[in-house]
Design a protein around this motif. Structure first.
Motif, mmCIF file in Angstrom:
data_model
loop_
_atom_site.group_PDB
_atom_site.id
_atom_site.type_symbol
_atom_site.label_atom_id
_atom_site.label_comp_id
_atom_site.label_asym_id
_atom_site.label_seq_id
_atom_site.Cartn_x
_atom_site.Cartn_y
_atom_site.Cartn_z
ATOM 1 N N MET A 1 0.830 -1.204 0.000
ATOM 2 C CA MET A 1 0.000 0.000 0.000
ATOM 3 C C MET A 1 0.870 1.261 0.000
ATOM 4 O O MET A 1 0.632 2.203 -0.760
ATOM 5 N N ILE A 2 1.885 1.253 0.850
ATOM 6 C CA ILE A 2 2.784 2.408 0.931
ATOM 7 C C ILE A 2 3.546 2.573 -0.374
ATOM 8 O O ILE A 2 3.707 3.690 -0.881
ATOM 9 N N ARG A 3 4.001 1.414 -0.954
ATOM 10 C CA ARG A 3 4.746 1.477 -2.207
ATOM 11 C C ARG A 3 3.866 2.022 -3.329
ATOM 12 O O ARG A 3 4.322 2.818 -4.164
ATOM 13 N N ARG A 4 2.598 1.588 -3.349
ATOM 14 C CA ARG A 4 1.689 2.087 -4.384
ATOM 15 C C ARG A 4 1.469 3.596 -4.235
ATOM 16 O O ARG A 4 1.429 4.330 -5.224
ATOM 17 N N TYR A 5 1.323 4.055 -2.969
ATOM 18 C CA TYR A 5 1.164 5.498 -2.731
ATOM 19 C C TYR A 5 2.387 6.255 -3.234
ATOM 20 O O TYR A 5 2.260 7.311 -3.868
ATOM 21 N N GLU A 6 3.584 5.722 -2.974
ATOM 22 C CA GLU A 6 4.808 6.389 -3.414
ATOM 23 C C GLU A 6 4.863 6.491 -4.932
ATOM 24 O O GLU A 6 5.305 7.507 -5.488
ATOM 25 N N GLN A 7 4.397 5.444 -5.617
ATOM 26 C CA GLN A 7 4.379 5.470 -7.077
ATOM 27 C C GLN A 7 3.415 6.549 -7.585
ATOM 28 O O GLN A 7 3.747 7.323 -8.484
ATOM 29 N N TRP A 8 2.217 6.560 -7.013
ATOM 30 C CA TRP A 8 1.234 7.570 -7.403
ATOM 31 C C TRP A 8 1.743 8.972 -7.080
ATOM 32 O O TRP A 8 1.534 9.917 -7.844
ATOM 33 N N ASN A 9 2.400 9.096 -5.950
ATOM 34 C CA ASN A 9 2.908 10.402 -5.531
ATOM 35 C C ASN A 9 3.936 10.933 -6.517
ATOM 36 O O ASN A 9 3.931 12.113 -6.883
ATOM 37 N N ARG A 10 4.828 10.073 -6.984
ATOM 38 C CA ARG A 10 5.856 10.499 -7.939
ATOM 39 C C ARG A 10 5.239 10.874 -9.281
ATOM 40 O O ARG A 10 5.673 11.817 -9.935
#
Length: 691
Positions: A1-10
């Motif tokens: 979940m955190i990794r997906r958020y980081e991808q979306w954030n970038r």
């Protein structure tokens, strides 16, 4: 979940910029309608003189009646076609020579009657039959409504009346405007503006009757006399104000909003809203201002002050949407000259002549006449544009924060949208929310602009040294790009706060001072801790190192200089900023020469220093050049602040910053040329010395 958020954030950075661009396009459409409002409506300017002041000056003349008539003729010739008439009092009727007023003691001495110890009344004698016929009912109705007995009196066949109230108090009681004065001024061709007070108990029927009479002689507008509007009780009871608004609407009468009051007139905002903002802005030339024209001056000094008054009137009309100029004057005893002086002739001179206010106002595209309201262009699509502006502003703020906490960009944007939606749909919070969002966007744009400039310049001094021409082009290109980025904030401020209440300064954009100081703080923090690609722990270590550094005398001196410069900088901002006599003269010269005065801190300081820093970064790859670029944030903040003065027409503000860029660039290039010549001379001197 955190990794997906980081991808979306970038991935979300580019969409955020697209949202900002969409918001900017929506703002351009909204601002265009504001320009249409400013350029096509409310183009008449009205000069109004205080008739009571004229009466007070006449009271010191040998023939008061002749003096008043002569001055009225001079006013017409000078371009003053409106007079302000107050609600009458016994004191003003006495000044007009319509009545004479005595205390009990004075009346007993006049009639040679025994003095009564049990009486303290007011005795009134009418000057002629017309005064008795028209004023006696007015006086009787006023005092009877206060429960004060009024009875007939005469002296040597001259009719009068006794008012059973002490003279000092009776002189203060307010009545309807003097009908004889109103008729006389109307017959002389003057437009009448009424000073309306809240000194009498509000009675809708009597007010209806009064407004009908005033309508009959052509009254179009009121100026509130006193601290409260007619009908004001307190901040929770508006019934009387609403009735007053209904009557004003019925008789098509508007208000004038006096600028730069120490405190707003209570109830004014409510009354203005209820009459659909039929309001014009009024600039007041006070008695104290007029007294400066009666001081002991040489002919040249007087001409300079007269010219300064003309400049002041023109500036008020052009730069602050003033449509009514209210002129006051008073007589002054001049012991040195042994005369009683007044500023009337000097005032007339300020209005007339090639450099007089009237010609210059006309040349600026205005006409003289009865001041009219702004009719705001407001298309049906503006709510949609405002929604896009809100989204774009939230995106802009999130982008600015991303340069410090990049991981929080997406979360901050989503939270910002949720908060915006909640606050935007609540009517009581809309104004506060729009101002907060406009302020956030106004701070974010110049901050981003400076961060881009610092980053670009750092890349330049890290690269190979550039030639003279390329360095000069880089400097001007960077200044233009930085200024255009700062203007993003301007579009959001102008678009979000596109209400007539801001143009009329019924509402004020709060927190404008933050536009001056917060971008500077953000740019300094970025420069100190975020120009290098380091981790948060490393940045925190830099902060701790800085905080634990030993403080030298040099640091203390530097801090004192910076603090003094900051205090001076803040003292120069806003309407109450101070300026020296020389600077005022310089400003006047710029205004008269260019038509619109650029801001001195932009073209004389910030922009030239920014250009020099950008040039040095590209030409000599000096890290110290970034400090000079950093100083340029003052100019970028000033550019945004120029448009935050929402009572100034958009085209005036745009012209001002354009002049700032042009003249700032010229001065900057002169400094660069001097620097380059000095540098070459230094090198030519140092190399032989080393040999």
């Amino acid at each position: 979940m955190i990794r997906r958020y980081e991808q979306w954030n970038r991935r979300f950075i580019k969409p955020l910029w697209w949202l900002v661009i969409i918001g900017m396009l929506a703002s351009v459409a909204v601002v265009y309608e504001r320009v249409e409002t400013e350029q096509t409506t409310a183009r008449k300017v009205e000069f109004v003189f205080d008739y009571r002041d004229l009466l007070e000056i006449s009271d010191l003349q040998g023939d008061p009646h002749k003096f008043v008539l002569d001055q009225l003729d001079k006013m017409k010739k000078a371009g003053i076609h409106s007079l302000a008439v107050y609600e009458s009092t016994l004191s003003e009727l006495k000044l007009s020579r319509r009545v004479e007023v005595f205390s009990t003691h004075e009346a007993m001495a006049l009639t040679q009657s025994p003095i009564s110890q049990n009486e303290n009344f007011t005795y009134v004698l009418f000057a002629e039959k017309e005064s008795q016929q028209r004023l006696q009912p007015l006086i009787e109705n006023t005092f009877n409504s206060l429960g004060v007995r009024v009875r007939p009196w005469s002296f040597k066949n001259q009719p009068g009346m006794i008012i059973e109230m002490g003279m000092e108090e009776a002189l203060l009681k307010t009545m309807d405007p003097d009908p004889i004065t109103l008729q006389m001024l109307k017959e002389k061709g003057f437009q009448i503006v009424v000073r309306m007070s809240n000194r009498r108990p509000f009675d809708a029927a009597n007010m209806d009757k009064l407004l009908a009479q005033l309508k009959g002689i052509g009254v179009k507008r009121f100026i509130i006399d006193g601290e409260t509007v007619p009908g004001f009780i307190d901040d929770s009871h508006f019934e009387n104000i609403d009735q007053m608004a209904e009557l004003m609407t019925k008789y098509n009468m508007g208000l004038a909003a006096i600028e730069l009051l120490k405190a707003p007139q209570r109830g004014f905002n409510r009354l203005a809203k209820e009459i659909n903002y039929d309001v014009v802005r009024l600039h007041s030339f006070t008695e104290a201002d007029g007294q400066k024209l009666t001081e002991n001056l040489t002919q040249q000094e007087l001409q300079d002050r007269v010219q300064g008054v003309a400049d002041r009137f023109v500036l008020a009309v052009k730069d602050r949407n003033i449509r009514m100029v209210f002129l006051n004057a008073r007589a002054v005893k001049n012991v040195d000259k042994g005369k009683i002086l007044n500023p009337l002739d000097a005032l007339y001179d300020s209005l007339n002549g090639a450099d007089g206010a009237l010609n210059r106002v006309k040349n600026a595209g205005y006409t003289l006449g009865i001041a009219e309201r702004f009719w705001q262009y407001h298309s049906v699509w503006q709510p949609v544009a405002k929604a896009l502006l809100v989204i774009g502003a939230v995106a802009l703020i999130a982008l600015m924060i991303s340069y410090f906490v990049s991981e929080a960009t997406l979360a901050l944007f989503v939270l910002g949208l949720i908060g915006s939606a909640g606050l935007y749909i609540l009517p009581q919070t809309q104004s506060m929310f729009q101002q907060a969002l406009a302020l956030g966007a106004g701070i974010s744009a110049p901050s981003l602009a400076m961060m881009f400039a610092i980053r670009t310049s750092k890349e330049k001094y890290s690269a190979s040294r550039q030639k003279l021409g390329a360095s000069a082009l880089f400097a001007i290109g960077l200044l233009l790009r930085t200024t255009l980025t700062s203007l993003i904030g301007v579009l959001f401020i102008a678009g979000l706060l596109n209400q007539i209440t801001y143009s009329l300064v019924i509402q004020q954009f709060r927190g404008v001072s933050a536009l001056h100081i917060v971008p500077i703080i953000i740019a300094v923090i970025y420069y100190l801790f975020f120009t290098e690609s380091t981790t948060y722990s490393e940045k925190w270590a830099q902060v701790r190192k800085l905080l634990s550094s030993y403080i030298s005398v040099l640091w203390v001196i530097t801090a004192a200089i910076v603090a003094a410069a900051g205090m001076y900088y803040l003292s120069r901002t806003g309407n109450e900023g101070q300026a020296s006599a020389f600077e005022k003269l310089f400003r006047s010269f710029l205004e008269n020469t260019l038509g619109v005065r650029p801001r001195t801190k932009e073209f004389l300081f910030a922009h030239p220093v920014f250009l020099l820093g950008a040039f040095l970064a590209a030409r000599y790859r000096g890290r110290g050049a970034l400090i000079l670029i950093l100083v340029g944030v003052i100019g970028q903040a000033s550019v945004v602040d120029t448009f935050a003065h929402l009572h100034t027409p958009v085209l005036i503000s745009l012209t001002r910053i354009t002049y700032g860029i042009i003249f700032g660039s010229i001065i900057g290039y002169v400094i660069i040329a001097v620097w380059e010549i000095a540098a070459r001379r230094w090198q030519a001197w140092v190399k032989p010395a080393k040999r």
